[in-house]
Motif scaffolding. Structure first.
Motif, PDB file in Angstrom:
ATOM      1  N   GLN A 413       0.860  -1.320   0.126  1.00  0.00           N
ATOM      2  CA  GLN A 413      -0.038  -0.145  -0.067  1.00  0.00           C
ATOM      3  C   GLN A 413       0.843   1.294   0.119  1.00  0.00           C
ATOM      4  OE1 GLN A 413      -3.533  -0.456   0.050  1.00  0.00           O
ATOM      5  NE2 GLN A 413      -3.168  -2.551  -0.105  1.00  0.00           N
ATOM      6  N   THR A 415       0.365   6.034   0.071  1.00  0.00           N
ATOM      7  CA  THR A 415      -0.576   7.065  -0.172  1.00  0.00           C
ATOM      8  C   THR A 415       0.660   8.314  -0.681  1.00  0.00           C
ATOM      9  OG1 THR A 415      -0.406   8.019   2.076  1.00  0.00           O
ATOM     10  CG2 THR A 415      -2.331   6.513   1.261  1.00  0.00           C
ATOM     11  N   PHE A 419      -3.315  10.649  -1.433  1.00  0.00           N
ATOM     12  CA  PHE A 419      -4.153   9.665  -2.205  1.00  0.00           C
ATOM     13  C   PHE A 419      -3.583   8.256  -2.562  1.00  0.00           C
ATOM     14  CE2 PHE A 419      -4.596  14.293  -3.880  1.00  0.00           C
ATOM     15  CZ  PHE A 419      -5.970  14.517  -3.994  1.00  0.00           C
ATOM     16  N   ASP A 420      -4.556   7.400  -2.530  1.00  0.00           N
ATOM     17  CA  ASP A 420      -4.240   5.999  -2.621  1.00  0.00           C
ATOM     18  C   ASP A 420      -3.301   5.516  -3.873  1.00  0.00           C
ATOM     19  OD1 ASP A 420      -4.536   2.884  -3.141  1.00  0.00           O
ATOM     20  OD2 ASP A 420      -4.761   3.064  -0.985  1.00  0.00           O
ATOM     21  N   SER A 424      -6.091   5.737  -6.786  1.00  0.00           N
ATOM     22  CA  SER A 424      -6.225   7.068  -7.235  1.00  0.00           C
ATOM     23  C   SER A 424      -4.837   7.648  -7.886  1.00  0.00           C
ATOM     24  CB  SER A 424      -6.410   8.051  -6.049  1.00  0.00           C
ATOM     25  OG  SER A 424      -7.511   7.559  -5.274  1.00  0.00           O
TER      26      SER A 424
END
Length: 667
Positions: A413, A415, A419-420, A424
Motif C-alpha cells: 500500500q 499514499t 491519495f491511494d 487514485s
C-alpha cells in the motif's frame, strides 16, 4: 589590473610552462593522440577553438568543463565522426581527416547516447560489438565474462537491453566499448548515471588497460575521477583554460581554501556570500576562498555567530580540482542568475499540518519471476528533502514510478499527497511533479513551446499559463533563449527547464530521478539552490542520485539494494553506522599499484581509489598502518600521508552494500 586578472595571468603563465615541459617530453615519443590548433565551427559558433593536446600510450587524460564547453565535439572529431574546421589531429598514428577508417579500426568510442539495440539481449549486444570489432571467438568468452563480472551484469545477460534501467544501459554500453582492446579509448562521460560501486570497478578496468599501453581520453562530470587521471584539461567555451597533472592545475589557484564544517552548510554558505565571501557548499562543509586564511577565520566566525549557525570546526585545506573548476569558470555564463532570487511560488498549500506527504507500506513490484521492489516501507514528511540511494537496478526508479501512479504495485500500500497509489493514480499525477533521468523535453520545440505543452497537460488557463511561463523562463535563466529550440541548450539549462516544466502547476510534492546526472559541478550547485528554495516553501522533494556529495544535502536518506531497504536515517546517522571501523586516507605515488599491494592485506576490510589517494577501511588501524607501510615499501613506494578521516557518504554507501553481500542479502 584587478586581482582576478592577476590570478588569470599567473594561471596562464603556469599553464604555458607546464605545456612547454609536456611538449618537450612528447617529442621523445609517438603520441597516441595529437591535436594541433584543432577547431570546429557550427555556422558562426566556435564550438572548439585552437585546441592543442597530446596523450601518450598508457596515459589517462581527463577533459572537464561545463555543459557546452566543447568536450563532446572534441571527442567526435577525434573519432572521425566530425570533420575539423581548423587544425589537424592524429589518433593512433592516423590523420582523422584523411584516414578516418584507419582511425576507427584502432579506437573504441563510447558516446553519451546509448549505442545499444534494445530488442537484443545483453549478451547479443556484446556479441554484435565483438563481431563489429573483429574479436576472435576464442578470446571473447573470457573477455565477456570479465566485463560482465566487473559491471555486475552477469545475471542479466539474457535480458533485453530495452528492459534495463538507465544506469544498467550505461554499464552495458561500457562493456560493448571494451569488448576489444583498442589503441585509443575515447570515453564521453562513461560513468554518468553509474553508482559508486560500479564506478570504482570501472576504473580498475581502465588501469588494467593502461598496462596494455592503451591511451585513454575521458570526459567526466565527476571531479574526483579527474583526480585519478595522469593529466587533466579544463575546457570552457571551446578552449583549454589549463592543462597539466592534477597537482599542476591545482597549483594555479593562488588563493587559500578554508573549509568550514557545520550541520547547516547551505545556510552557512548563503550567510557568508552575503558577507562578500566566495563560499561554495562541498558535501557537509563550506569552502571559503580567501587570500588570508587567518583573517578569514575571524570574519567567518563573526558572520556565523551573528546568524546563529553553529560551527563544528574550521581548517585550511588544499584546493581540489573542483575548487579550481569553479574558480576558473564564470558560472553566470552557463547557468544564468541567482536561482534563489527567482524561485517564486512553487507550492500550493494542500498538505494539512501534520499530514505525511508520502507513506509506503510493504510496497512490492514483480516483473515475471523477478522482484524489482521487495516489501519497502517508509514515510516522508511535508517539506522534507528525502534522498533515495542505491546501485543501478536496485529498484529506485521502479519505486518512484509506482509512487507517481505510472506503475501499479504487485503488492503493498501507499499514499502520495493523501491519495491511494492503487485506487487514485490519476489524482496523484495532478498533485505531483516528476522529472525523469532523461529530462522529458521535446528538442524540436522552443523553450516557450515546451512550457506551453506542459501547461496544457496540467490544465493551466491562458492568464495563469502566461504568468507561469514568465516565471519558468526566469527561473531557468532563459530570458534570451525563450524562443530558441530546446536542442540548442546546454545540459545545465535543459535541466532547469525540465524542472520548471515539472513544477509549472505548483505541486506540493516533486519526484526527481537522478536530476543532475552528467551535469557539471556549477550547474549542480545551482540546481540544489532551487531544491532548497522549494523545500523552504513547503515542497516535499523526493530525489535519487549517484553523486554521494549530493546525498549530504538531504534531510534523510534511504538505501535500497536488490529491491530491499537496507538502511535509513540522516547522513550523520548512517555515517555513525561505521563507528566500529576506521577509515584511513593513504596518499602515495602510483595509486593503482598501491591499491593492488594493499587490498589483499588481512586487516584491510576494503581499499579503493578515492580522488588522488586511497581510502582504506580497517577494524585495527594500528596494525593496518604498519602493514600498509611495509607493503608499499616492498614495492619501493613511500607513504606521503596516512591518517584517519571521517567517512564520506560514498564510503558509507560502498561499506553497506558490501556488508549486505557478505551477509548474503545480495545473493
Amino acid at each position: 589590473m584587478d586581482a582576478a586578472d592577476g590570478r588569470s595571468l599567473r594561471a596562464v603563465d603556469a599553464m604555458d610552462k607546464s605545456s612547454a615541459i609536456l611538449e618537450s617530453a612528447s617529442a621523445q615519443r609517438d603520441d597516441a593522440i595529437f591535436a594541433d590548433g584543432l577547431g570546429r565551427n557550427f555556422g558562426e559558433v566556435k564550438a572548439v577553438a585552437d585546441l592543442n593536446l597530446r596523450v601518450a600510450p598508457g596515459e589517462i587524460f581527463g577533459l572537464v568543463g561545463p555543459d557546452g564547453a566543447g568536450k563532446t565535439t572534441t571527442l567526435r572529431m577525434m573519432a572521425s565522426i566530425l570533420d575539423p574546421s581548423a587544425g589537424h589531429c592524429r589518433v593512433a598514428g592516423a590523420d582523422v581527416l584523411t584516414h578516418p577508417e584507419e582511425v576507427k579500426d584502432n579506437i573504441a568510442y563510447m558516446s553519451q547516447r546509448f549505442g545499444l539495440y534494445f530488442d537484443l539481449t545483453v549478451k547479443e549486444n556484446i556479441e554484435f560489438y565483438a563481431d563489429l570489432y573483429g574479436v576472435p571467438r576464442k578470446d571473447r568468452r573470457s573477455r565477456m565474462d570479465e566485463l560482465l563480472g566487473f559491471s555486475g551484469m552477469r545475471q542479466f545477460k539474457g535480458r533485453r537491453a530495452g528492459q534495463l534501467s538507465g544506469g544498467m544501459k550505461q554499464k552495458l554500453q561500457l562493456v560493448c566499448a571494451l569488448i576489444h582492446t583498442p589503441k585509443v579509448l575515447l570515453l564521453d562521460e562513461p560513468t554518468n548515471g553509474v553508482d559508486p560501486v560500479s564506478r570504482r570497478d570501472f576504473w580498475r578496468v581502465l588501469y588494467r588497460l593502461l598496462q596494455q599501453g592503451v591511451a585513454i581520453l575521458v570526459t567526466t562530470a565527476y571531479l574526483d575521477e579527474a583526480e585519478r587521471c595522469h593529466r587533466v584539461g579544463l575546457m570552457h567555451r571551446g578552449r583549454l583554460l589549463a592543462q597539466g597533472t592534477p597537482g599542476q592545475v591545482k597549483a594555479m589557484v593562488t588563493d587559500q581554501i578554508l573549509a568550514v564544517y557545520t550541520a547547516r552548510p547551505r545556510a552557512a554558505a548563503s550567510t557568508l556570500r552575503k558577507g562578500s565571501r566566495r563560499a561554495s557548499v562541498f558535501g557537509n562543509s563550506v569552502h571559503v576562498v580567501c587570500r588570508d586564511a587567518d583573517a578569514a577565520r575571524r570574519e567567518v566566525r563573526e558572520h556565523l555567530d551573528a546568524a546563529g549557525i553553529p560551527m563544528e570546526r574550521m581548517e585550511r585545506v588544499a584546493p581540489s580540482l573542483e575548487d579550481v573548476f569553479i574558480a576558473m569558470v564564470n558560472a553566470g555564463d552557463e547557468t544564468g542568475g541567482d536561482v534563489t532570487d527567482v524561485a517564486g511560488s512553487t507550492v500550493r498549500p494542500e498538505t494539512a499540518p501534520g499530514q505525511t506527504a508520502v507513506v509506503v507500506d510493504q510496497l512490492t513490484r514483480r516483473f515475471g519471476d523477478f522482484t524489482a521492489v521487495d516489501k519497502v516501507s517508509f514515510e516522508v514528511a511535508p517539506g522534507e528533502i528525502f534522498g533515495f540511494l542505491g546501485p543501478n537496478g536496485a529498484g529506485k526508479s521502479t519505486t518512484i514510478r509506482m509512487l507517481c501512479g505510472l506503475l501499479a504495485p504487485t503488492e503493498g500500500q501507499g499514499t502520495v499527497a493523501g491519495f491511494d497509489i492503487n485506487a487514485s493514480a490519476e489524482r496523484i499525477k495532478q498533485h505531483i511533479g516528476y522529472m525523469s533521468q532523461k529530462f522529458s523535453l521535446y528538442d524540436d520545440l522552443t523553450v516557450e513551446e515546451n512550457i506551453a505543452f506542459y501547461g496544457g497537460i496540467y490544465g493551466l488557463g491562458n492568464k495563469h499559463l502566461r504568468r507561469r511561463t514568465d516565471w519558468a523562463v526566469a527561473m531557468a535563466g532563459l530570458q534570451e533563449q525563450r524562443r530558441s529550440p530546446t536542442r540548442l541548450l546546454a545540459g545545465g539549462w535543459k535541466q532547469r527547464l525540465a524542472l520548471a516544466c515539472a513544477i509549472l502547476h505548483e505541486p506540493p510534492i516533486i519526484f526527481l530521478d537522478e536530476p543532475t546526472s552528467g551535469v557539471d559541478p556549477v550547474s549542480r550547485r545551482r540546481f540544489w539552490d532551487l531544491i532548497y528554495a522549494m523545500a523552504d516553501q513547503g515542497v516535499t522533494v523526493f530525489v535519487t542520485t549517484h553523486y554521494m556529495e549530493e546525498a549530504e544535502y538531504c534531510g534523510r536518506l534511504a538505501l535500497i539494494y536488490r529491491g530491499r531497504l537496507i538502511a535509513m536515517g540522516t547522513p550523520a546517522q548512517l555515517k555513525s553506522g561505521l563507528s566500529g571501523e576506521t577509515l584511513l586516507d593513504v596518499r602515495c605515488q602510483r595509486n593503482q599499484e598501491a591499491l593492488e599491494a594493499i587490498e589483499g592485506l588481512p586487516m584491510v576490510l576494503d581499499a579503493a581509489l578515492f580522488g588522488n589517494g586511497l581510502h582504506v577501511r580497517t577494524a585495527d588501524p594500528r596494525a593496518a598502518r604498519t602493514a600498509i607501510a611495509a607493503a608499499l615499501a616492498g614495492r619501493q613506494m613511500a607513504v606521503e600521508r596516512m591518517e584517519a578521516i571521517t567517512p564520506t557518504m560514498e564510503d558509507v554507501f560502498v561499506a553497506m552494500i558490501e556488508q549486505e553481500d557478505r551477509n548474503g542479502g545480495g545473493a
